[in-house]
Design a protein around this motif. Structure first.
Motif, PDB file in Angstrom:
ATOM      1  N   UNK A 165       0.832  -1.202   0.000  1.00  0.00           N
ATOM      2  CA  UNK A 165       0.000   0.000   0.000  1.00  0.00           C
ATOM      3  C   UNK A 165       0.869   1.255   0.000  1.00  0.00           C
ATOM      4  N   UNK A 166       1.940   1.235   0.779  1.00  0.00           N
ATOM      5  CA  UNK A 166       2.836   2.390   0.833  1.00  0.00           C
ATOM      6  C   UNK A 166       3.433   2.689  -0.540  1.00  0.00           C
ATOM      7  N   UNK A 167       3.858   1.643  -1.250  1.00  0.00           N
ATOM      8  CA  UNK A 167       4.435   1.846  -2.581  1.00  0.00           C
ATOM      9  C   UNK A 167       3.425   2.459  -3.544  1.00  0.00           C
ATOM     10  N   UNK A 168       2.166   2.042  -3.438  1.00  0.00           N
ATOM     11  CA  UNK A 168       1.130   2.599  -4.313  1.00  0.00           C
ATOM     12  C   UNK A 168       0.964   4.098  -4.111  1.00  0.00           C
ATOM     13  N   UNK A 169       1.282   4.569  -2.917  1.00  0.00           N
ATOM     14  CA  UNK A 169       1.108   5.985  -2.598  1.00  0.00           C
ATOM     15  C   UNK A 169       2.434   6.740  -2.564  1.00  0.00           C
ATOM     16  N   UNK A 170       3.512   6.087  -2.978  1.00  0.00           N
ATOM     17  CA  UNK A 170       4.812   6.753  -3.011  1.00  0.00           C
ATOM     18  C   UNK A 170       5.350   7.098  -1.639  1.00  0.00           C
ATOM     19  N   UNK A 171       4.995   6.307  -0.633  1.00  0.00           N
ATOM     20  CA  UNK A 171       5.433   6.552   0.743  1.00  0.00           C
ATOM     21  C   UNK A 171       6.566   5.584   1.085  1.00  0.00           C
ATOM     22  N   UNK A 172       7.686   6.121   1.516  1.00  0.00           N
ATOM     23  CA  UNK A 172       8.832   5.296   1.877  1.00  0.00           C
ATOM     24  C   UNK A 172       8.698   4.694   3.258  1.00  0.00           C
ATOM     25  N   UNK A 173       9.535   3.689   3.537  1.00  0.00           N
ATOM     26  CA  UNK A 173       9.483   3.028   4.838  1.00  0.00           C
ATOM     27  C   UNK A 173       9.752   4.001   5.981  1.00  0.00           C
ATOM     28  N   UNK A 174      10.503   5.059   5.702  1.00  0.00           N
ATOM     29  CA  UNK A 174      10.835   6.032   6.745  1.00  0.00           C
ATOM     30  C   UNK A 174       9.667   6.945   7.096  1.00  0.00           C
ATOM     31  N   UNK A 175       8.532   6.756   6.413  1.00  0.00           N
ATOM     32  CA  UNK A 175       7.339   7.568   6.687  1.00  0.00           C
ATOM     33  C   UNK A 175       6.173   6.678   7.112  1.00  0.00           C
ATOM     34  N   UNK A 176       6.506   5.538   7.696  1.00  0.00           N
ATOM     35  CA  UNK A 176       5.472   4.590   8.130  1.00  0.00           C
ATOM     36  C   UNK A 176       5.544   4.420   9.647  1.00  0.00           C
ATOM     37  N   UNK A 177       4.396   4.509  10.290  1.00  0.00           N
ATOM     38  CA  UNK A 177       4.265   4.183  11.715  1.00  0.00           C
ATOM     39  C   UNK A 177       3.269   3.038  11.850  1.00  0.00           C
ATOM     40  N   UNK A 178       3.400   2.264  12.898  1.00  0.00           N
ATOM     41  CA  UNK A 178       2.489   1.130  13.125  1.00  0.00           C
ATOM     42  C   UNK A 178       2.125   1.058  14.600  1.00  0.00           C
ATOM     43  N   UNK A 179       0.852   0.772  14.859  1.00  0.00           N
ATOM     44  CA  UNK A 179       0.342   0.689  16.230  1.00  0.00           C
ATOM     45  C   UNK A 179      -0.290  -0.693  16.419  1.00  0.00           C
ATOM     46  N   UNK A 180       0.145  -1.438  17.442  1.00  0.00           N
ATOM     47  CA  UNK A 180      -0.415  -2.770  17.636  1.00  0.00           C
ATOM     48  C   UNK A 180      -0.176  -3.311  19.022  1.00  0.00           C
ATOM     49  N   UNK A 181      -0.682  -4.533  19.239  1.00  0.00           N
ATOM     50  CA  UNK A 181      -0.607  -5.117  20.578  1.00  0.00           C
ATOM     51  C   UNK A 181      -0.273  -6.602  20.606  1.00  0.00           C
ATOM     52  N   UNK A 182      -0.404  -7.303  19.463  1.00  0.00           N
ATOM     53  CA  UNK A 182      -0.325  -8.762  19.518  1.00  0.00           C
ATOM     54  C   UNK A 182       0.844  -9.308  18.705  1.00  0.00           C
ATOM     55  N   UNK A 183       1.018 -10.619  18.814  1.00  0.00           N
ATOM     56  CA  UNK A 183       2.162 -11.272  18.185  1.00  0.00           C
ATOM     57  C   UNK A 183       2.154 -11.097  16.663  1.00  0.00           C
ATOM     58  N   UNK A 184       0.975 -10.992  16.051  1.00  0.00           N
ATOM     59  CA  UNK A 184       0.942 -10.806  14.600  1.00  0.00           C
ATOM     60  C   UNK A 184       1.217  -9.365  14.197  1.00  0.00           C
ATOM     61  N   UNK A 185       1.494  -8.502  15.173  1.00  0.00           N
ATOM     62  CA  UNK A 185       1.887  -7.116  14.892  1.00  0.00           C
ATOM     63  C   UNK A 185       3.399  -6.911  14.965  1.00  0.00           C
ATOM     64  N   UNK A 186       4.131  -7.927  15.356  1.00  0.00           N
ATOM     65  CA  UNK A 186       5.559  -7.768  15.620  1.00  0.00           C
ATOM     66  C   UNK A 186       6.315  -7.256  14.399  1.00  0.00           C
ATOM     67  N   UNK A 187       6.091  -7.847  13.227  1.00  0.00           N
ATOM     68  CA  UNK A 187       6.893  -7.441  12.064  1.00  0.00           C
ATOM     69  C   UNK A 187       6.605  -5.999  11.664  1.00  0.00           C
ATOM     70  N   UNK A 188       5.355  -5.566  11.743  1.00  0.00           N
ATOM     71  CA  UNK A 188       5.069  -4.183  11.348  1.00  0.00           C
ATOM     72  C   UNK A 188       5.596  -3.189  12.391  1.00  0.00           C
ATOM     73  N   UNK A 189       5.581  -3.569  13.657  1.00  0.00           N
ATOM     74  CA  UNK A 189       6.136  -2.704  14.697  1.00  0.00           C
ATOM     75  C   UNK A 189       7.654  -2.601  14.540  1.00  0.00           C
ATOM     76  N   UNK A 190       8.292  -3.725  14.266  1.00  0.00           N
ATOM     77  CA  UNK A 190       9.747  -3.759  14.158  1.00  0.00           C
ATOM     78  C   UNK A 190      10.255  -3.021  12.912  1.00  0.00           C
ATOM     79  N   UNK A 191       9.545  -3.146  11.793  1.00  0.00           N
ATOM     80  CA  UNK A 191      10.040  -2.592  10.534  1.00  0.00           C
ATOM     81  C   UNK A 191       9.635  -1.149  10.278  1.00  0.00           C
ATOM     82  N   UNK A 192       8.626  -0.658  10.973  1.00  0.00           N
ATOM     83  CA  UNK A 192       8.174   0.711  10.755  1.00  0.00           C
ATOM     84  C   UNK A 192       9.196   1.710  11.309  1.00  0.00           C
ATOM     85  N   UNK A 193       9.170   2.911  10.746  1.00  0.00           N
ATOM     86  CA  UNK A 193      10.048   3.962  11.252  1.00  0.00           C
ATOM     87  C   UNK A 193       9.692   4.324  12.686  1.00  0.00           C
ATOM     88  N   UNK A 194       8.405   4.216  13.018  1.00  0.00           N
ATOM     89  CA  UNK A 194       7.944   4.448  14.386  1.00  0.00           C
ATOM     90  C   UNK A 194       7.025   3.306  14.792  1.00  0.00           C
TER      91      UNK A 194
END
Length: 287
Positions: A217-246
Motif C-alpha cells: 500500500x505504501x508503494x502505491x502511494x509513493x510513501x517510503x518506509x521512513x514515513x510509516x508508523x504502526x500501532x499494535x498489541x499482539x504477536x501478529x503485529x511484531x513485524x510491522x512494529x519492528x520494521x516501521x520507522x515508528x
C-alpha cells in the motif's frame, strides 16, 4: 496526497472491549487524515469480519487483512493482493489437524471460493467459534476430507482451543512443516458471556505478515518506509512494529511487541490510538 502511512491494528488496539471504535478514536482518525496521514487498518480479521468497526470510520481506502494474507478495498472487499497457501500444502495441514477434537477452520478468499470458511475435521466447533461465525455473518461450508482441489484460495488454516491444548499442536506443526509455513497463536475475541478464554492457532504460507501488505500500500502511494508508523498489541503485529520507522505498542500489548516498540501509548480501553495519533500530529513522536 498522503505523506505518511499509519498502520493500525484493530482488536486490542483501535477497538474497545465491545468491538467498537470509541468517539475519541474516531475523531483522532479523522484529524489525522486531514493532516495528510493515510490510515490503514491492519488486522488478523478477514474483510468480512471487520465490516462493523470499519463502518464507523470514513476515508479508508485499503486495508491489510488476515494478518497480511490479503490486501483489499475497504468499500467493496475486492482483493488487490492475496498470499494463498499452495493447495497441496493446505491439504497436508488439514490432514495433520483432522483427527483433533477441535474442528479445522480453513479460511479462503470468499470471492473466489464462494464461502469464507471451509470447516472440516473430526472435531467440533467451539461455542466461541459458532458465536463468531454468527456475529460476522460468515459464509460457512462444511466438507469431510477435502482434497487439494478443494483447497485453492486458502489464506489460513487454523483452529480454536484452550491455551493448554494449543502448545503441543503448535510444536508438532512447527516441527513437521519447518520452513514451509508461518504459525502463531493468541487469545481469541471471546463471546460476551464466555467464562473461559479461547485461543486461536493460525497457519499461513511462509513469509506472510502484515508488513508485507503495508509495504504494498505504501508503494502505491509513493510513501517510503521512513514515513510509516504502526500501532499494535499482539504477536501478529511484531513485524510491522519492528520494521516501521515508528513502532508504537499499546499499553496492553504482549511483551514481544513492547520489547521492540519505539514508544508505548495508552491501553486500548483508554483511547491509546487517539493518544498516539495526537502525539504524531503534535510532532512529539516523529515519523
Amino acid at each position: 496526497m498522503p505523506d505518511r502511512l499509519i498502520a493500525v491494528d484493530l482488536d486490542g488496539t483501535l477497538l474497545d472491549d465491545t468491538g467498537r471504535v470509541s468517539p475519541r478514536n474516531v475523531e483522532a482518525v479523522v484529524a489525522a487524515q486531514a493532516a495528510g496521514m493515510l490510515i490503514v487498518p491492519c488486522t488478523g480479521r478477514a474483510w468480512c469480519e471487520s465490516l462493523a468497526p470499519m463502518r464507523q470510520l470514513s476515508g479508508l481506502s485499503l486495508g491489510v487483512f488476515v494478518s497480511g494474507a490479503a490486501v483489499a478495498e475497504i468499500e467493496t472487499g475486492e482483493s488487490c493482493d492475496l498470499a494463498a497457501i499452495e493447495p497441496h500444502l493446505a491439504h497436508e495441514l488439514v490432514n495433520h489437524l483432522y483427527d483433533l477434537p477441535e474442528a479445522v477452520l480453513v479460511f479462503r478468499d470468499g470471492a473466489l471460493a464462494g464461502h469464507d470458511y471451509l470447516v472440516t475435521g473430526r472435531g467440533e466447533l467451539t461455542a466461541n467459534t459458532e458465536w463468531w461465525f454468527s456475529s460476522c455473518e460468515a459464509r460457512v461450508h462444511r466438507q469431510d476430507r477435502p482434497g487439494p482441489e478443494d483447497l485453492h484460495h486458502t489464506l489460513r488454516v487454523g483452529l480454536v482451543t484452550t491455551r493448554s491444548r494449543m502448545h503441543p499442536v503448535i510444536e508438532e506443526i512447527e516441527h513437521k512443516f519447518v520452513g514451509r509455513v508461518l504459525t502463531h497463536y493468541f487469545e481469541a475475541v471471546n463471546a460476551p458471556d464466555d467464562c473461559d478464554s479461547m485461543f486461536v492457532l493460525e497457519v499461513f504460507a511462509d513469509g506472510v505478515d502484515k508488513w508485507r501488505g503495508i509495504q504494498m500500500i505504501a508503494r502505491q502511494h509513493g510513501i517510503g518506509d521512513d514515513r510509516i508508523a504502526a500501532i499494535g498489541d499482539q504477536i501478529n503485529d511484531v513485524t510491522m512494529i519492528r520494521n516501521s520507522a515508528l513502532g508504537i505498542a499499546m499499553a496492553n500489548a504482549v511483551d514481544a511487541v513492547k520489547q521492540i516498540a519505539d514508544v508505548t501509548t495508552e491501553d486500548h480501553r483508554e483511547d491509546g490510538v487517539a493518544n498516539a495519533l495526537e502525539r504524531i500530529s503534535a510532532g512529539e513522536w516523529i515519523v
